[in-house]
Design a protein around this motif. Structure first.
Motif, PDB file in Angstrom:
ATOM      1  N   GLN A  25       0.810  -1.176   0.019  1.00 25.01           N
ATOM      2  CA  GLN A  25       0.067   0.097  -0.041  1.00 25.01           C
ATOM      3  C   GLN A  25       0.862   1.413   0.014  1.00 25.01           C
ATOM      4  O   GLN A  25       0.295   2.354   0.430  1.00 25.01           O
ATOM      5  CB  GLN A  25      -0.987   0.272   1.173  1.00 25.01           C
ATOM      6  N   CYS A  26       2.203   1.181  -0.353  1.00 20.41           N
ATOM      7  CA  CYS A  26       2.988   2.129  -0.490  1.00 20.41           C
ATOM      8  C   CYS A  26       2.611   3.413  -1.375  1.00 20.41           C
ATOM      9  O   CYS A  26       2.130   3.057  -2.366  1.00 20.41           O
ATOM     10  CB  CYS A  26       4.494   1.804  -0.446  1.00 20.41           C
ATOM     11  N   GLY A  27       3.109   4.604  -1.037  1.00 19.42           N
ATOM     12  CA  GLY A  27       2.983   5.489  -2.057  1.00 19.42           C
ATOM     13  C   GLY A  27       4.188   5.343  -3.042  1.00 19.42           C
ATOM     14  O   GLY A  27       5.285   4.854  -2.771  1.00 19.42           O
ATOM     15  N   LEU A  28       4.128   6.044  -4.287  1.00 19.48           N
ATOM     16  CA  LEU A  28       5.240   5.930  -5.355  1.00 19.48           C
ATOM     17  C   LEU A  28       5.248   7.221  -5.816  1.00 19.48           C
ATOM     18  O   LEU A  28       4.411   7.957  -6.060  1.00 19.48           O
ATOM     19  CB  LEU A  28       4.871   4.897  -6.358  1.00 19.48           C
ATOM     20  N   CYS A  29       6.632   7.565  -6.064  1.00 21.96           N
ATOM     21  CA  CYS A  29       6.906   8.833  -6.617  1.00 21.96           C
ATOM     22  C   CYS A  29       7.779   8.309  -7.817  1.00 21.96           C
ATOM     23  O   CYS A  29       8.820   7.670  -7.851  1.00 21.96           O
ATOM     24  CB  CYS A  29       7.959   9.588  -5.873  1.00 21.96           C
ATOM     25  N   VAL A  30       7.105   8.585  -9.126  1.00 22.45           N
ATOM     26  CA  VAL A  30       7.793   8.435 -10.372  1.00 22.45           C
ATOM     27  C   VAL A  30       8.436   9.542 -10.980  1.00 22.45           C
ATOM     28  O   VAL A  30       8.066  10.594 -11.353  1.00 22.45           O
ATOM     29  CB  VAL A  30       6.471   7.903 -11.370  1.00 22.45           C
ATOM     30  N   MET A  31       9.775   9.478 -11.309  1.00 28.31           N
ATOM     31  CA  MET A  31      10.582  10.504 -11.811  1.00 28.31           C
ATOM     32  C   MET A  31      11.014  10.499 -13.221  1.00 28.31           C
ATOM     33  O   MET A  31      11.508   9.315 -13.348  1.00 28.31           O
ATOM     34  CB  MET A  31      11.937  10.690 -10.642  1.00 28.31           C
ATOM     35  N   HIS A  32      11.115  11.547 -13.824  1.00 29.33           N
ATOM     36  CA  HIS A  32      11.662  11.390 -15.010  1.00 29.33           C
ATOM     37  C   HIS A  32      13.154  11.710 -15.195  1.00 29.33           C
ATOM     38  O   HIS A  32      13.756  12.555 -14.320  1.00 29.33           O
ATOM     39  CB  HIS A  32      11.056  12.653 -15.922  1.00 29.33           C
ATOM     40  N   MET A  33      13.897  10.782 -15.827  1.00 28.02           N
ATOM     41  CA  MET A  33      15.415  10.890 -15.778  1.00 28.02           C
ATOM     42  C   MET A  33      15.762  10.584 -17.310  1.00 28.02           C
ATOM     43  O   MET A  33      15.437   9.458 -17.573  1.00 28.02           O
ATOM     44  CB  MET A  33      15.977  10.064 -14.689  1.00 28.02           C
ATOM     45  N   ARG A  90      -2.038   5.870  -5.465  1.00 24.33           N
ATOM     46  CA  ARG A  90      -0.730   5.815  -4.827  1.00 24.33           C
ATOM     47  C   ARG A  90       0.396   6.383  -5.345  1.00 24.33           C
ATOM     48  O   ARG A  90       1.503   6.324  -5.051  1.00 24.33           O
ATOM     49  CB  ARG A  90      -0.393   4.017  -4.702  1.00 24.33           C
ATOM     50  N   ILE A  91       0.084   7.024  -6.476  1.00 24.83           N
ATOM     51  CA  ILE A  91       1.138   7.449  -7.628  1.00 24.83           C
ATOM     52  C   ILE A  91       1.221   9.173  -7.368  1.00 24.83           C
ATOM     53  O   ILE A  91       0.435   9.798  -7.509  1.00 24.83           O
ATOM     54  CB  ILE A  91       0.715   7.169  -8.947  1.00 24.83           C
ATOM     55  N   SER A  92       2.638   9.636  -7.245  1.00 23.32           N
ATOM     56  CA  SER A  92       2.817  10.958  -7.482  1.00 23.32           C
ATOM     57  C   SER A  92       3.891  10.945  -8.609  1.00 23.32           C
ATOM     58  O   SER A  92       4.571  10.023  -8.867  1.00 23.32           O
ATOM     59  CB  SER A  92       3.296  11.600  -6.144  1.00 23.32           C
ATOM     60  N   VAL A  93       4.160  12.220  -9.154  1.00 19.86           N
ATOM     61  CA  VAL A  93       5.212  12.270 -10.286  1.00 19.86           C
ATOM     62  C   VAL A  93       6.326  13.409 -10.099  1.00 19.86           C
ATOM     63  O   VAL A  93       6.023  14.270  -9.405  1.00 19.86           O
ATOM     64  CB  VAL A  93       4.497  12.385 -11.581  1.00 19.86           C
ATOM     65  N   ASP A  94       7.461  13.313 -10.700  1.00 13.07           N
ATOM     66  CA  ASP A  94       8.381  14.342 -10.491  1.00 13.07           C
ATOM     67  C   ASP A  94       9.071  14.515 -11.814  1.00 13.07           C
ATOM     68  O   ASP A  94       9.544  13.539 -12.434  1.00 13.07           O
ATOM     69  CB  ASP A  94       9.360  13.727  -9.444  1.00 13.07           C
ATOM     70  N   PRO A  95       9.109  15.659 -12.107  1.00 13.57           N
ATOM     71  CA  PRO A  95       9.682  16.182 -13.631  1.00 13.57           C
ATOM     72  C   PRO A  95      11.422  15.786 -13.639  1.00 13.57           C
ATOM     73  O   PRO A  95      11.761  15.835 -14.562  1.00 13.57           O
ATOM     74  CB  PRO A  95       9.351  17.486 -13.798  1.00 13.57           C
ATOM     75  N   GLY A  96      12.127  15.666 -12.313  1.00 14.78           N
ATOM     76  CA  GLY A  96      13.176  15.252 -12.290  1.00 14.78           C
ATOM     77  C   GLY A  96      14.359  16.559 -12.582  1.00 14.78           C
ATOM     78  O   GLY A  96      15.077  16.451 -13.636  1.00 14.78           O
TER      79      GLY A  96
END
Length: 299
Positions: A148-156, A197-203
Motif C-alpha cells: 500500500q506504499c506511495g510511489l514517486c515516479v521521476m523522469h530521468m 498511490r502515484i505521484s510524479v516528479d519532472p526530475g
C-alpha cells in the motif's frame, strides 16, 4: 511541530487527489514539505554529514520538529557522475534507520531504484518509494505492486553516471517529460497499482541538457504531469541544485535563498510536495506565502 496556514484557494489549479502512502493518506490543501536525509558519504551538498546513524536519527527528529511532513531517506548518491553503491551497503545504510524511525508520525520515504532495497524497505516500515528510474528496472514494479506504499515516479534521461555527459536532447522538454511520466503511470496502473498511490516528479537536474530546460519545467510545472482529473500530485526537488547555482553563481552550500525561492515558485505553480534540505527555512517561507494568499482571498 511547526505548521502553516491551510488554504485550498492558494492556486486556481485543481487540488490533487489524496495520496495513499503506506500508513498515511496525504492530502494537499497546502504543499507538503519532504525533508531530505542523505545517509551517504558523497551526496552533492551534504555528503557525510549524516552518514553515522546517530547523526541521521537526530537530523530526522530535527526535521520533524521543524515541520517536515515526509522524511526521504537516501542511501546512494544520485548526483551526476555518482558511482553505484553495492546492494548490501545501501541496505546497511537505510534499513536500520527505517526500523528506528518507523514509529514516527510522518511517512518515511526511501529514495532508491533497486527492487531489493524497495522490498526490504517496505518490510522494515517504509511508506513511500521514491524512484529516480521511474520503476523501469526489472523487478521494480513487482517489488511495490502488492503493498500500500506511495510511489514517486521521476523522469530521468540517461542514468546518474552519464546523464549530464554530452547534450541530452529534447525537442520540447515539457511535453517529452509529460509523455514519459504518462507511459510510466500507464505501466504501473496496468500492473495493478492504484492511481491513488502515484505521484510524479519532472526530475529537475536529471538528464536536462540546459539550465533553460530546468526553468521551462518549473515555469510549466502543471503541464509536466500526466493528464488526469483530479491531477496527480507533483513533487518538485530543486533544493541546492546546479540550476540554482547557474543563475546565482553560488556553490551548493550557499544556495539556501535560491532554494527557498525555487520552492515557493513551485508551490505557486501547484507542486504538492517540495523536497528540500532546509526544512525550517522552507516552512517559514511557505507560512508567509500562505498568509499572503489568505489575505488575498479575504480581500
Amino acid at each position: 511541530m511547526a505548521r502553516y496556514v491551510s488554504n485550498a484557494a492558494f492556486s486556481s489549479l485543481p487540488t490533487p487527489e489524496p495520496l495513499q502512502c503506506g500508513r498515511f493518506t496525504l492530502t494537499f490543501e497546502r504543499p507538503l514539505v519532504m525533508g531530505i536525509l542523505n545517509v551517504t558519504p558523497d551526496s552533492f551538498s551534504d555528503g557525510g554529514k549524516f552518514a553515522m546513524r546517530g547523526d541521521a536519527l537526530r537530523q530526522a527528529e530535527r526535521m520533524m520538529v521543524d515541520g517536515a511532513d515526509i522524511i526521504d531517506i537516501g542511501g546512494e548518491s544520485t548526483r551526476p557522475g555518482a558511482p553505484p553503491v553495492p546492494l548490501d551497503e545501501e541496505l546497511e545504510r537505510v534499513i536500520p534507520l527505517i526500523e528506528q524511525l518507523r514509529g514516527a508520525q510522518v511517512p518515511l520515504s526511501v529514495d532508491t531504484y533497486k527492487p531489493e532495497v524497495m522490498r526490504h524497505a517496505l518490510a522494515a516500515g517504509a511508506d513511500l518509494i521514491n524512484d529516480i528510474w521511474g520503476f523501469r528496472l526489472p523487478g521494480a514494479i513487482d517489488a511495490v505492486r502488492d503493498s500500500q506504499c506511495g510511489l514517486c515516479v521521476m523522469h530521468m534521461l540517461g542514468e546518474p553516471q552519464t546523464m549530464q555527459v554530452g547534450e541530452p536532447a529534447y525537442q520540447d522538454v515539457v511535453s517529452e517529460v509529460r509523455a514519459f511520466l504518462e507511459e510510466r503511470v500507464a505501466a504501473l496502473t496496468q500492473a495493478g497499482v492504484a492511481k491513488r498511490r502515484i505521484s510524479v516528479d519532472p526530475g529537475f537536474g536529471f538528464g536536462k541538457a540546459t539550465v533553460e530546460h530546468n526553468y521551462a519545467l518549473l515555469a510549466h510545472l502543471p503541464e509536466t504531469a500526466p493528464h488526469g482529473e483530479p491531477p496527480f500530485p507533483i513533487l518538485a526537488g530543486m533544493s541546492r541544485k546546479s540550476m540554482l547555482g547557474a543563475v546565482t553563481g553560488r556553490a551548493a552550500p550557499e544556495r539556501l535563498a535560491a532554494s527557498i525561492a525555487a520552492a515557493v515558485c513551485a508551490a505557486e505553480r501547484g507542486a504538492a510536495i517540495l523536497r528540500v534540505h532546509d526544512v525550517a527555512q522552507t516552512v517559514d517561507a511557505l507560512k508567509v506565502w500562505a498568509a499572503m494568499h489568505d489575505a488575498t482571498r479575504r480581500g
